[in-house]
Design a protein around this motif. Structure first.
Motif, mmCIF file in Angstrom:
data_model
loop_
_atom_site.group_PDB
_atom_site.id
_atom_site.type_symbol
_atom_site.label_atom_id
_atom_site.label_comp_id
_atom_site.label_asym_id
_atom_site.label_seq_id
_atom_site.Cartn_x
_atom_site.Cartn_y
_atom_site.Cartn_z
ATOM 1 N N GLU A 1 -7.827 -4.724 -2.216
ATOM 2 C CA GLU A 1 -6.804 -5.001 -1.211
ATOM 3 C C GLU A 1 -6.705 -3.840 -0.217
ATOM 4 O O GLU A 1 -6.499 -4.036 0.975
ATOM 5 N N ARG A 2 -6.864 -2.637 -0.746
ATOM 6 C CA ARG A 2 -6.765 -1.467 0.119
ATOM 7 C C ARG A 2 -7.899 -1.470 1.138
ATOM 8 O O ARG A 2 -7.712 -1.151 2.307
ATOM 9 N N LEU B 1 -7.122 -3.908 3.857
ATOM 10 C CA LEU B 1 -6.141 -3.372 4.799
ATOM 11 C C LEU B 1 -6.788 -2.342 5.720
ATOM 12 O O LEU B 1 -6.555 -2.342 6.933
ATOM 13 N N ALA B 2 -7.608 -1.479 5.157
ATOM 14 C CA ALA B 2 -8.266 -0.436 5.962
ATOM 15 C C ALA B 2 -9.134 -1.066 7.039
ATOM 16 O O ALA B 2 -9.166 -0.606 8.181
ATOM 17 N N VAL C 1 0.649 0.364 -4.794
ATOM 18 C CA VAL C 1 0.348 -0.616 -5.840
ATOM 19 C C VAL C 1 -0.831 -1.533 -5.495
ATOM 20 O O VAL C 1 -1.091 -2.490 -6.221
ATOM 21 N N LEU C 2 -1.540 -1.234 -4.418
ATOM 22 C CA LEU C 2 -2.659 -2.116 -4.073
ATOM 23 C C LEU C 2 -3.876 -1.840 -4.953
ATOM 24 O O LEU C 2 -4.102 -0.724 -5.398
ATOM 25 N N SER C 3 -4.656 -2.885 -5.171
ATOM 26 C CA SER C 3 -5.947 -2.692 -5.822
ATOM 27 C C SER C 3 -6.919 -2.115 -4.788
ATOM 28 O O SER C 3 -6.666 -2.166 -3.588
ATOM 29 N N ASP C 4 -8.029 -1.583 -5.292
ATOM 30 C CA ASP C 4 -9.034 -1.011 -4.377
ATOM 31 C C ASP C 4 -9.479 -2.047 -3.348
ATOM 32 O O ASP C 4 -9.662 -1.745 -2.175
ATOM 33 N N HIS D 1 0.834 -1.207 0.000
ATOM 34 C CA HIS D 1 0.000 0.000 0.000
ATOM 35 C C HIS D 1 0.868 1.256 0.000
ATOM 36 O O HIS D 1 0.620 2.211 -0.734
#
Lengths: 295, 202
Positions: free
Chosen positions: A25-26, A29-30, A20-23, A16
Motif C-alpha cells: 500500500e505504501r 501511495l508513493a 499502519v500501511l503494508s509495504d 500511512h
C-alpha cells in the motif's frame, strides 16, 4: 483521476501517517504522490501531524538509571555527562514536572516512581474508558443495524404471509364451490378453431365458479381467451381472461357476478389482448348450464 | 477524570529550544561527539519515554525501547535527513515503531510491516516540497486539544492504529465496524487534527 480513487488515496495517506500501511500500500501511495504534488504535500502534513501525535501523550519522566545506560552506547561514562541531573538540564520543563507530580500527591522523595505509576494508571484507565465507551457505541450501532434488518425481515414475512393467506382464501373458496348445496356442473365442448378443447365448470350462486379448460391451442401474442357467462335473455358478462399454460391448460375462479341471476351458458372466445367488454371473436368453447334441480 | 490527567501530567512544553538546535546536536553526534548524545537525551528522553510507556504500559519495556531508540539515533545520526522532518519527530517515530513491534509480538500479531528506519518520512522523499512543519509547544497544544475534541468514533480508531499498532483491518475487526467506515473515520479525524496542528502559523 476519479474522485473515488482520489478519496482512496487520501485515506491511504492518513493510514500511512499513522504507520499502519503494508509495504504494498505504501508503494501505491508513493507512486501516486510522484504524479500528484497536492497529494504529496498533504501526505507530508499528515506525517508531521501524526509525528507530533506521539508527543501529546501524558508526559512521564524516565528513571534516572536509563540515562547512564543510553550514554554507555556512546562510550561515555554517565558520571562524565551527567554533571547535572536530567530534569534540571531541561530547565523550565523540570519545574513543570515537579509541580505536576506534587499535585498528583507524590512526595518529593519518590516522585519519579510514584509519578509515572499514577500517570500510567490514569492513562490505562482513561484509554480503557474511551475504548469501552466506543465499544458500547459500536455495539449499539451493530444492534441498530440488526434491528433494522429484523424489521425488514418482518415486513417481508408479513408480505409473504399475506400472499399465502390470499392464496389460501382462493383455494378455500374454490373448494367451497365443490361443497356448495346449489352446485351445478357445466361441461364445455370445443368448437370452431379448437375442436379438441374441452372444459368443465362448477358453479354455485353463493360460492362462485371454478372453471378449468384443457387443450386450448396456443394463441398469437395479440390474442387472449376470454370466458363469458351468458344470462338468460341478456348480453354475455365477462368472467375474466384465461391464460393457458404450455399444455393448453387454464383455470379460473371467480364469484358469480351479482347481476347474473339466471346463467344459461358459459362460453370462451378468442379476443384481442386485454379483453373486450362484449364478445367479438370466434367461439372455441361452449357449454349450457343445466336447469337446477331442487334437492 | 480528564482534569486529573491534566493535573498529573500536563502538556509537554518541549521543543521550543527549536529544531535548529536539535539539528546541530545531531550533526555533532554524527561526528562522534558523545556529549551531544547526552544533550539529545536530556531534551527528548521524556517525550520518547512517555510515548513508549503509553504504548507498552510497562515501564521496564519502555526503558528498553528508549535505550534502543537513542542507540539507533547515535548510529544513524550521519544519515539523518532534515528534509524528512524534525529531529524529535524522527525520535518519536522510531519510538513508536519499536514499541509497536513489541506490542504486536506480545499479542502474537504479525510484526508491523517495514523497517522502522524506513517508515519515517519514506514517502516524503518522493516529491520536493516546502519545509517540514516545526513542532512547537503551541502546535502540540492545539493538536492535543483537537484530539480531545474528536468524536470517539473517530478518535478510538486513530488511537488504536497509532498507539496499539493495529492495522485498519484489525481496527475494523476489533470494533466490528466495516473497513470502509473505519478508513473514512480515521481520515476525517486525522484531517481535523492536521488542520488544528497547522492552523494559524502555517
Amino acid at each position: 483521476m476519479s474522485d473515488a480513487n482520489r478519496e482512496q488515496l487520501r485515506e491511504l495517506a492518513s493510514l500511512h501517517a499513522l504507520g499502519v500501511l503494508s509495504d504494498e500500500e505504501r508503494a501505491e501511495l508513493a507512486k501516486a504522490m510522484a504524479a500528484d504534488a497536492e497529494l504529496a504535500a498533504e501526505v507530508r502534513q499528515l506525517e508531521d501531524t501524526a509525528g507530533a501525535l506521539g508527543g501529546v501523550v501524558a508526559q512521564v519522566d524516565p528513571p534516572a538509571r536509563l540515562r547512564a545506560r543510553v550514554l554507555a552506547v556512546a562510550g561515555i561514562e554517565a558520571e562524565n555527562a551527567s554533571t547535572t541531573p536530567a530534569p534540571a538540564a531541561i530547565g523550565d520543563r523540570g519545574a513543570v514536572v515537579r509541580g505536576a507530580d506534587t499535585s498528583a500527591g507524590g512526595r518529593g522523595g519518590s516522585r519519579g516512581v510514584a509519578g509515572w505509576l499514577a500517570a500510567a494508571a490514569a492513562l490505562v484507565l482513561a484509554s480503557g474508558l474511551g475504548l469501552w465507551a466506543l465499544q458500547l457505541r459500536t455495539s449499539l450501532e451493530a444492534m441498530n443495524a440488526r434491528v433494522e434488518r429484523a424489521e425488514a425481515d418482518v415486513v417481508r414475512i408479513q408480505r409473504t404471509l399475506g400472499e399465502a393467506q390470499a392464496q389460501t382464501r382462493v383455494l378455500e373458496a374454490r373448494n367451497s364451490v365443490l361443497f356448495a348445496p346449489d352446485l351445478l356442473r357445466v361441461d364445455l365442448a370445443g368448437e370452431g378453431p379448437a375442436p379438441g378443447s374441452k372444459a368443465r365448470a362448477f358453479m354455485s350462486r353463493s360460492s362462485g365458479v371454478a372453471f378449468a379448460a384443457d387443450q386450448l391451442p396456443a394463441l398469437p401474442a395479440d390474442k387472449v381467451y376470454q370466458l363469458w357467462i351468458v344470462p338468460q335473455g341478456a348480453a354475455a358478462v365477462s368472467a375474466g381472461l384465461l391464460t393457458p399454460d404450455a399444455n393448453g391448460h387454464a383455470s379460473l375462479f371467480f364469484p358469480m357476478p351479482a347481476d347474473v341471476t339466471a346463467p344459461q351458458a358459459l362460453a370462451v372466445t378468442v379476443e384481442p389482448a386485454g379483453g373486450v367488454p362484449a364478445p367479438t371473436g370466434s367461439r372455441v368453447l361452449l357449454g349450457t348450464v343445466p336447469v337446477a334441480t331442487p334437492s | 477524570m480528564m482534569w486529573l490527567l491534566w493535573a498529573v501530567v500536563r502538556m509537554a512544553p518541549q521543543k521550543d529550544p527549536g529544531d535548529g538546535a536539535d539539528l546541530e546536536v545531531v550533526r555533532r553526534m554524527a561526528e562522534g561527539d558523545g556529549q551531544a548524545l547526552a544533550t539529545l537525551y536530556d531534551r527528548h528522553s521524556r517525550v520518547t519515554f512517555s510515548l513508549a510507556l503509553r504504548i507498552l504500559a510497562e515501564p521496564l519495556e519502555a526503558e528498553e525501547v528508549v535505550q534502543d531508540v537513542f542507540a539507533q539515533a547515535w548510529r544513524q545520526a550521519s544519515r539523518f535527513d532534515r528534509s524528512r522532518g524534525a529531529v524529535v519527530a524522527w525520535l518519536l517515530m522510531m519510538t513508536r515503531s519499536r514499541a509497536i513491534d513489541r506490542v504486536r509480538a506480545r499479542r502474537a500479531m504479525p510484526a508491523s510491516s517495514g523497517d522502522p528506519d524506513q517508515a519515517f518520512g519514506l514517502i516524503a522523499d518522493a516529491a520536493d516540497g516546502p519545509e517540514r512543519v516545526a513542532l512547537t509547544s503551541e502546535r502540540a497544544a492545539r493538536l492535543k486539544e483537537a484530539l480531545d475534541r474528536l468524536p470517539l468514533i473517530q478518535r478510538v480508531p486513530i488511537e488504536l492504529a497509532f498507539f496499539e499498532g493495529m492495522t485498519h483491518v484489525e481496527v475494523s475487526e476489533r470494533l466490528d465496524v466495516p473497513l470502509g467506515t473505519i478508513k473514512t473515520r480515521i481520515r476525517l479525524g486525522l484531517m481535523k487534527m492536521k488542520d488544528a496542528f497547522l492552523g494559524g502559523a502555517s
